[in-house]
Structure formats: C-alpha cells, structure tokens
Enzyme design. Structure first.
Site, short mmCIF file in Angstrom:
data_model
loop_
_atom_site.label_atom_id
_atom_site.label_comp_id
_atom_site.label_asym_id
_atom_site.label_seq_id
_atom_site.Cartn_x
_atom_site.Cartn_y
_atom_site.Cartn_z
N GLU A 90 0.83 -1.21 0.00
CA GLU A 90 0.00 0.00 0.00
C GLU A 90 0.86 1.25 0.00
OE1 GLU A 90 -3.05 -2.11 3.14
OE2 GLU A 90 -2.38 -0.08 3.49
N CYS A 104 3.14 8.63 1.46
CA CYS A 104 3.52 7.69 2.52
C CYS A 104 3.77 6.34 1.85
CB CYS A 104 2.39 7.59 3.55
SG CYS A 104 2.72 6.36 4.83
N CYS A 111 5.11 -6.98 8.09
CA CYS A 111 6.06 -6.39 9.04
C CYS A 111 6.32 -7.38 10.17
CB CYS A 111 5.52 -5.08 9.61
SG CYS A 111 6.70 -4.27 10.70
N CYS A 115 3.59 -4.90 16.26
CA CYS A 115 2.94 -3.94 17.16
C CYS A 115 1.49 -4.38 17.38
CB CYS A 115 3.00 -2.53 16.58
SG CYS A 115 4.69 -1.97 16.35
N CYS A 118 -1.57 -2.83 15.28
CA CYS A 118 -1.35 -2.52 13.86
C CYS A 118 -1.75 -3.68 12.97
CB CYS A 118 0.12 -2.18 13.65
SG CYS A 118 0.59 -2.08 11.91
N LEU A 216 7.35 5.57 19.77
CA LEU A 216 7.62 5.15 21.15
C LEU A 216 6.41 4.44 21.77
CD1 LEU A 216 10.23 5.44 22.66
CD2 LEU A 216 9.44 7.61 23.59
N CYS A 334 -2.03 1.85 8.18
CA CYS A 334 -1.23 0.97 7.33
C CYS A 334 -1.65 -0.48 7.47
CB CYS A 334 0.26 1.17 7.61
SG CYS A 334 0.85 0.46 9.13
#
Ligand code: SF4
Length: 343
Positions: A90, A104, A111, A115, A118, A216, A334
């Site tokens: 994307e 972006c 990934c 996280c 996400c 963070l 994302c």
C-alpha cells in the site's frame, strides 16, 4: 526482463555504452520517468523509435499494477499495488491546506515488528521491497497529481520497518533526492522507525539530512514490551541513546510518535512518565489518537483525554502536538487494505 527502476545510474550508463549509444540518452530516459511521468517507453518521443522499442524489449518500466485506488473526502488517496510475485503493498497520497503533497510509502510486504495495535504486523513479514518497488510507489502516487503539482514530502511510514530494509531504502532515497530523480530535499523525507538502535546509528552515519521519527507509544519497558514486542530485545534506553546519536551527528531534531490508546497508555501518569523520559531533549512529540483496526480490541481515546495528555507533556517542557491520521474512511491506517485484499 529487467526492471528499469532497479538499475543504478552506472548500470544504465553501461547498458547504453555497450550498445554504442550516447550518454545523454540516460538523462533523457530519467527525465521521462521522474519528471514527465511516462507510463511506457513509446511515450519518450525524443528518443529514436528503434531505441524505444529496444528499451521496451529489455526493460519493464513498472513492475507492479494498481489493483485498488481509493479516495477520501479530505483528498487522501490510497493505492494497493500488486507486485510481480502477486504480493500486495500500500501507498498513500496526503494533501493538506498548506499545499503539502505528502506520499507515505511502504518498505516491506508485511512487518515483523508485531505492534499490538497494527494491521500490518498481524501476519508477520513476507519480504523486503526492492529499491525499484519503493521508488515505484512514489511514481504511481505522483501520477495522481495535476501536471503542475509535485510531491513535496515523503514519509516512510507505511507497512514495514524501514530500518530493517536500509540496504534497499537508502538507494531508493538517493533516487528520491537526486536532481535528475524526484528532486525532493532530504530534509523533507521522514523515516519512521519502531526503534532499531543499530539501524538508527547506521542511518546517522550515512550522513544524510533525513528526518527521523521514533514510534515510542510507551514510556516504560513493561508497557512498551506489550505494545511493541520488538522492544524486548532492545529496550527504551538504547533506542534513546541511538536517537541522541542521530541528533548529534545530523543536527536534526528527532520526532517521537505516540499512538494514544484508550485506557492503555493515555493516563496523565503515562504523560508525566513520557515527559520525564524525554526531558532535556530537543524533541518533538506527535500524539496520534488511535485509528481503530477491525478485529483489534484497541479504542480511540476521548477528545478531552487526548487534549489533557498533550497538556501534561507541554507542562513538562516538551514540544507536543496532536496529529490525526488522515483518510480513515479509506482504511488509511497501514496494512488495512492489504489485509482486506486477502494478500
Ligand atoms: S506499526 Fe509499523 S512497525 Fe509496528 S507492526 Fe505496524 S508497520 Fe510494523
């Protein structure tokens, strides 16, 4: 067939030289690709017809195809690209009232950072994107702009951990900044990382002026280990030390991103801890109210809670701002579109 965008300038020069073609032809091709937005070699009308045909026989100009194009009311446009190996990636074009046209881009298929909040991390990483695939996203998005408009900023904040793919990202950004590439100033390029200290130090040594943003999301290791599992191997202290090194070497202030999750990391106490952690650093803090992802249990904090969080940071001496994710109605967070496509 070779992908044109994977070729370095030296490789292109060698290809032309091997065929007895003058050097300036390379410049003409690059101008068509990066400035004149050609979609195929036949459009390059200042090249001899025979050369155009030869280029088309040996090179692919684009290796992906657009399989989805979504537009939101706020001007945000999102593309889902299908790559040569049928993987999906994307990329997003964001417009704002300051006439900024920001793209972006993604650096990996999936990934590995995992996280908790996400969509991109839900299924792990499939592979790194190549330099050509990274550049291609920008070219595809540039084609959505009017002829008199140019990309003003690049944020490397899409799917993937950019610092886990620096070997391909850095050459792609060289093309992005080159005068005969996309010609975008390094100072207008932001690389967003979950915080890989070795990668941050390598980027600092590359001696470029890219803006670094560290995600963070928590001010102590116990909470961060839960939200960002990649933290378990490194810890906040070593990330901050690397970020300090980045500032010392480049003179560029580091931004810290903090996605605010209702009842998870949004209390005044969390804000005070964050203010203490970053005290004395010339840092910017972007507080980003969470954009919910279907299937995940996290929620957006109330407006008042977000405002109070930022106030506590400001009272603690930090330069803090609220940032809203654009394009919520087109799944701009994302990884959402890619997951929906079923990969
Ligand atoms: S937030 Fe970024 S680093 Fe974390 S899993 Fe998603 S894409 Fe990866």
């Amino acid at each position: 067939m070779l992908h044109l965008l994977e070729q370095t300038t030296e490789q292109l020069h060698a290809w032309f030289a091997d065929r007895g073609l003058p050097k300036y032809r390379v410049g003409q091709v690059r101008k068509w690709v990066f400035e004149r937005r050609a979609r195929e070699f036949q459009q390059m009308t200042d090249l001899p017809k025979a050369l155009r045909s030869r280029l088309a026989e040996e090179f692919q100009l684009f290796s992906s195809r657009v399989v989805q194009h979504r537009t939101a009311n706020d001007g945000t446009e999102k593309l889902l690209l299908e790559l040569a190996d049928k993987q999906h990636v994307e990329c997003v074009l964001l417009r704002d009232d300051r006439e900024h046209r920001t793209v972006c881009i993604s650096t990996q298929v999936g990934c590995a950072m995992g996280c908790a909040f996400c969509a991109s991390g839900l299924d792990g990483v499939v592979r790194n994107l190549t330099r050509g695939e990274i550049v291609e996203q920008m070219l595809r998005l540039q084609m959505l702009l009017g002829e008199d408009q140019r990309i003003s900023h690049v944020v490397v904040m899409g799917t993937g951990e950019p610092l886990a793919n620096l070997g391909e990202l850095l050459p792609a950004l060289e093309v992005t900044t080159a005068a005969d590439g996309l010609g975008i100033s390094a100072r207008r390029i932001t690389i967003s990382t979950v915080g890989l200290p070795k990668g941050i130090r390598r980027l600092a040594r590359a001696n470029c002026q890219y803006h670094l943003a560290v995600s963070l999301h928590a001010a102590d290791d116990a909470l961060r280990n839960r939200l960002v599992p990649a933290n378990r191997k490194v810890g906040i202290a070593s990330i901050l030390a690397a970020a300090d090194d980045y500032f010392d070497r480049t003179g560029r202030r580091v931004t810290f991103e903090y996605v605010l999750l209702a009842d998870v990391n949004d209390s005044s106490e969390d804000a005070r801890r964050l203010a203490d952690l970053l005290a004395g650093r010339p840092a910017l803090v972007n507080v980003i109210p969470y954009n919910p992802v279907p299937g995940l249990r996290y929620r957006t904090p109330a407006v008042g809670v977000t405002a109070r969080f930022v106030d506590v940071l400001s009272d603690g001496g930090l330069n803090a701002k609220i940032r809203h994710r654009k394009g919520e109605r087109i799944d701009a967070a994302c990884g959402q579109l890619r997951r929906r496509e079923g990969q």
